[in-house]
Design a protein around this motif. Structure first.
Motif, PDB file in Angstrom:
ATOM      1  N   PRO A   9     -58.261 -11.128  15.463  1.00  0.00           N
ATOM      2  CA  PRO A   9     -57.155 -10.431  16.144  1.00  0.00           C
ATOM      3  C   PRO A   9     -57.620  -9.231  16.973  1.00  0.00           C
ATOM      4  O   PRO A   9     -56.812  -8.553  17.598  1.00  0.00           O
ATOM      5  CB  PRO A   9     -56.271  -9.976  14.988  1.00  0.00           C
ATOM      6  CG  PRO A   9     -57.240  -9.728  13.875  1.00  0.00           C
ATOM      7  CD  PRO A   9     -58.327 -10.788  14.049  1.00  0.00           C
ATOM      8  N   ASN A  10     -58.915  -8.955  16.986  1.00  0.00           N
ATOM      9  CA  ASN A  10     -59.449  -7.780  17.678  1.00  0.00           C
ATOM     10  C   ASN A  10     -59.873  -8.127  19.096  1.00  0.00           C
ATOM     11  O   ASN A  10     -61.017  -8.501  19.338  1.00  0.00           O
ATOM     12  CB  ASN A  10     -60.630  -7.187  16.904  1.00  0.00           C
ATOM     13  CG  ASN A  10     -60.231  -6.695  15.536  1.00  0.00           C
ATOM     14  OD1 ASN A  10     -59.172  -6.102  15.381  1.00  0.00           O
ATOM     15  ND2 ASN A  10     -61.038  -6.969  14.535  1.00  0.00           N
ATOM     16  N   LEU A  11     -58.949  -7.979  20.048  1.00  0.00           N
ATOM     17  CA  LEU A  11     -59.239  -8.240  21.451  1.00  0.00           C
ATOM     18  C   LEU A  11     -59.228  -6.929  22.216  1.00  0.00           C
ATOM     19  O   LEU A  11     -58.321  -6.114  22.055  1.00  0.00           O
ATOM     20  CB  LEU A  11     -58.214  -9.205  22.054  1.00  0.00           C
ATOM     21  CG  LEU A  11     -58.167 -10.603  21.447  1.00  0.00           C
ATOM     22  CD1 LEU A  11     -57.067 -11.421  22.113  1.00  0.00           C
ATOM     23  CD2 LEU A  11     -59.498 -11.308  21.590  1.00  0.00           C
ATOM     24  N   GLU A  12     -60.240  -6.734  23.035  1.00  0.00           N
ATOM     25  CA  GLU A  12     -60.384  -5.529  23.840  1.00  0.00           C
ATOM     26  C   GLU A  12     -59.957  -5.848  25.273  1.00  0.00           C
ATOM     27  O   GLU A  12     -60.473  -6.775  25.887  1.00  0.00           O
ATOM     28  CB  GLU A  12     -61.847  -5.087  23.811  1.00  0.00           C
ATOM     29  CG  GLU A  12     -62.158  -3.897  24.673  1.00  0.00           C
ATOM     30  CD  GLU A  12     -63.644  -3.549  24.615  1.00  0.00           C
ATOM     31  OE1 GLU A  12     -63.933  -2.367  24.797  1.00  0.00           O
ATOM     32  OE2 GLU A  12     -64.493  -4.440  24.423  1.00  0.00           O
ATOM     33  N   GLN A  13     -58.991  -5.075  25.806  1.00  0.00           N
ATOM     34  CA  GLN A  13     -58.503  -5.327  27.157  1.00  0.00           C
ATOM     35  C   GLN A  13     -59.504  -4.877  28.205  1.00  0.00           C
ATOM     36  O   GLN A  13     -60.186  -3.868  28.042  1.00  0.00           O
ATOM     37  CB  GLN A  13     -57.174  -4.614  27.396  1.00  0.00           C
ATOM     38  CG  GLN A  13     -56.556  -4.972  28.724  1.00  0.00           C
ATOM     39  CD  GLN A  13     -55.158  -4.394  28.895  1.00  0.00           C
ATOM     40  OE1 GLN A  13     -54.681  -3.628  28.075  1.00  0.00           O
ATOM     41  NE2 GLN A  13     -54.497  -4.773  29.960  1.00  0.00           N
ATOM     42  N   GLY A  14     -59.609  -5.640  29.298  1.00  0.00           N
ATOM     43  CA  GLY A  14     -60.463  -5.306  30.427  1.00  0.00           C
ATOM     44  C   GLY A  14     -59.914  -5.987  31.664  1.00  0.00           C
ATOM     45  O   GLY A  14     -58.744  -6.361  31.693  1.00  0.00           O
ATOM     46  N   PHE A  15     -60.736  -6.187  32.694  1.00  0.00           N
ATOM     47  CA  PHE A  15     -60.289  -6.884  33.893  1.00  0.00           C
ATOM     48  C   PHE A  15     -61.480  -7.515  34.590  1.00  0.00           C
ATOM     49  O   PHE A  15     -62.624  -7.171  34.317  1.00  0.00           O
ATOM     50  CB  PHE A  15     -59.530  -5.962  34.851  1.00  0.00           C
ATOM     51  CG  PHE A  15     -60.361  -4.852  35.441  1.00  0.00           C
ATOM     52  CD1 PHE A  15     -60.944  -4.991  36.686  1.00  0.00           C
ATOM     53  CD2 PHE A  15     -60.543  -3.671  34.751  1.00  0.00           C
ATOM     54  CE1 PHE A  15     -61.703  -3.966  37.232  1.00  0.00           C
ATOM     55  CE2 PHE A  15     -61.300  -2.641  35.289  1.00  0.00           C
ATOM     56  CZ  PHE A  15     -61.888  -2.789  36.528  1.00  0.00           C
ATOM     57  N   ILE A  16     -61.196  -8.475  35.475  1.00  0.00           N
ATOM     58  CA  ILE A  16     -62.224  -9.144  36.261  1.00  0.00           C
ATOM     59  C   ILE A  16     -62.335  -8.398  37.580  1.00  0.00           C
ATOM     60  O   ILE A  16     -61.354  -8.291  38.319  1.00  0.00           O
ATOM     61  CB  ILE A  16     -61.840 -10.617  36.531  1.00  0.00           C
ATOM     62  CG1 ILE A  16     -61.557 -11.362  35.231  1.00  0.00           C
ATOM     63  CG2 ILE A  16     -62.923 -11.309  37.349  1.00  0.00           C
ATOM     64  CD1 ILE A  16     -62.724 -11.461  34.304  1.00  0.00           C
ATOM     65  N   GLU A  17     -63.492  -7.860  37.884  1.00  0.00           N
ATOM     66  CA  GLU A  17     -63.666  -7.078  39.106  1.00  0.00           C
ATOM     67  C   GLU A  17     -63.928  -7.981  40.306  1.00  0.00           C
ATOM     68  O   GLU A  17     -64.664  -8.959  40.211  1.00  0.00           O
ATOM     69  CB  GLU A  17     -64.821  -6.105  38.958  1.00  0.00           C
ATOM     70  CG  GLU A  17     -64.998  -5.235  40.190  1.00  0.00           C
ATOM     71  CD  GLU A  17     -66.163  -4.283  40.067  1.00  0.00           C
ATOM     72  OE1 GLU A  17     -66.109  -3.229  40.699  1.00  0.00           O
ATOM     73  OE2 GLU A  17     -67.126  -4.581  39.351  1.00  0.00           O
ATOM     74  N   ASP A  18     -63.308  -7.655  41.408  1.00  0.00           N
ATOM     75  CA  ASP A  18     -63.570  -8.319  42.682  1.00  0.00           C
ATOM     76  C   ASP A  18     -64.051  -7.228  43.625  1.00  0.00           C
ATOM     77  O   ASP A  18     -63.270  -6.414  44.091  1.00  0.00           O
ATOM     78  CB  ASP A  18     -62.301  -8.966  43.215  1.00  0.00           C
ATOM     79  CG  ASP A  18     -62.489  -9.620  44.569  1.00  0.00           C
ATOM     80  OD1 ASP A  18     -63.613  -9.590  45.100  1.00  0.00           O
ATOM     81  OD2 ASP A  18     -61.517 -10.153  45.102  1.00  0.00           O
TER      82      ASP A  18
END
Length: 71
Positions: A9-18
Motif C-alpha cells: 500500500p506504500n505508493l510514492e507520488q511523482g510525475f513523468i517529465e517531458d
C-alpha cells in the motif's frame, strides 16, 4: 491504492517529465494509436490530452501510471 505488482500500500507520488522542445514540463497521454505527420512527429491536432500521474511502489519500485483530464 496498492501496487499491482507486489500488493504494497506504500505508493510514492511523482510525475513523468517531458523536457522536450516547447514542453510544459510533464508527460501527457493522448488516446488512439500513434499516427505520424508529414515531418515524422505525432499527429495530435483535435485529440484530448490527459495528464499522467505516476506512483512508485516504495517496496519494489514498480510504477503505476494513471491518466486524468488536463486541468
Amino acid at each position: 491504492m496498492k501496487c499491482t505488482h507486489c500488493g504494497s500500500p506504500n505508493l510514492e507520488q511523482g510525475f513523468i517529465e517531458d523536457s522536450g522542445e516547447h514542453s510544459q514540463g510533464y508527460g501527457r497521454w493522448i488516446p488512439g494509436p500513434l499516427e505520424r505527420g508529414v515531418f515524422g512527429g505525432a499527429r495530435r491536432l483535435g485529440k484530448p490530452r490527459w495528464i499522467i500521474d505516476a506512483y512508485r511502489c516504495v517496496r519494489c519500485s514498480h510504477l503505476e501510471l494513471f491518466a486524468r483530464p488536463k486541468d
